[in-house]
Design a protein around this motif. Structure first.
Motif: not given
Length: 216
Positions: A201-216
């Motif tokens: 997340w620290l490396r790229d917070p904006h794309g983190w959710a997609d990379r981790q497949e986190v549901a909003e």
């Protein structure tokens, strides 16, 4: 890695001012999903850790040779720290309202006249920088000279750095999230899997959710 950065990071972790929830991320006002959160409003309840922060601010002022006449804090979370630092340094302090009052002078600045004064802004946390720089604008509208901002910690977002640079304000932080992350791991607050999720997340917070497949 400075001693102050480590001491402040550990102080925040000790009192739960920085928390980690990689499996249940929170949503920032900006819409960014985050596996970490900060609540520095807890600090005044813990005098020893708060003293670590205030002494860190004093050291930053001395080390960076920051010249100022008045210290200001943003309503509401920044006010305890700005007032404590000002009291410690025996300097005048004011606070900046988030919005102007609908009566009286309609100024957002409370506590004293800042016209022609060099004002050092103190913040508890910088995310995108919007709140801090709104405070800078309010101070400048009242005639203050604002060139420096002290914050306990910043998320380190690129847009915040760019915003401060565009506003010609230097941001000084006592610690950083990579330091907090390393110290939390050392203190056993989470394991290797959680460490990697948060580091990602620290490396790229904006794309983190997609990379981790986190549901909003």
């Amino acid at each position: 890695m400075s001693t102050v950065a480590v001491e402040v990071a550990r102080a925040l972790i000790e009192i739960g001012a920085v928390g980690f929830s990689p499996d249940k991320p929170i949503t920032f006002k900006s819409g960014i999903l985050s596996p970490v959160y900060v609540d520095n409003r807890r600090l005044p309840y813990w005098p020893a850790q708060w003293q670590t922060v205030i002494q860190g601010f004093r050291k930053a002022v001395n080390d960076q040779q920051i010249a100022f006449d008045v210290i200001a804090g943003i309503e509401t979370a920044g006010i305890p720290h700005s007032a404590a630092l000002a009291y410690s340094l025996e300097r005048p302090s004011v606070f900046v309202r988030k919005q102007a009052k609908d009566h009286g002078t309609r100024s957002r600045i409370e506590g004293g006249d800042v016209t022609g004064k060099r004002v050092l802004l103190v913040e508890d946390l910088v995310t995108t920088g919007g709140s801090s720089l709104s405070g800078v604008e309010a101070l400048r509208d009242d005639g203050a000279v604002v060139e420096n901002c002290l914050a306990i910690i910043s998320y380190g977002f690129t847009e915040a750095a760019e915003a401060f640079e565009a506003a010609h304000v230097t941001l000084h932080t006592l610690t950083a999230f990579d330091v907090v992350l390393d110290q939390a791991l050392e203190m056993g607050r989470f394991g290797g899997r959680e460490h990697e999720i948060i580091a990602d997340w620290l490396r790229d917070p904006h794309g983190w959710a997609d990379r981790q497949e986190v549901a909003e």
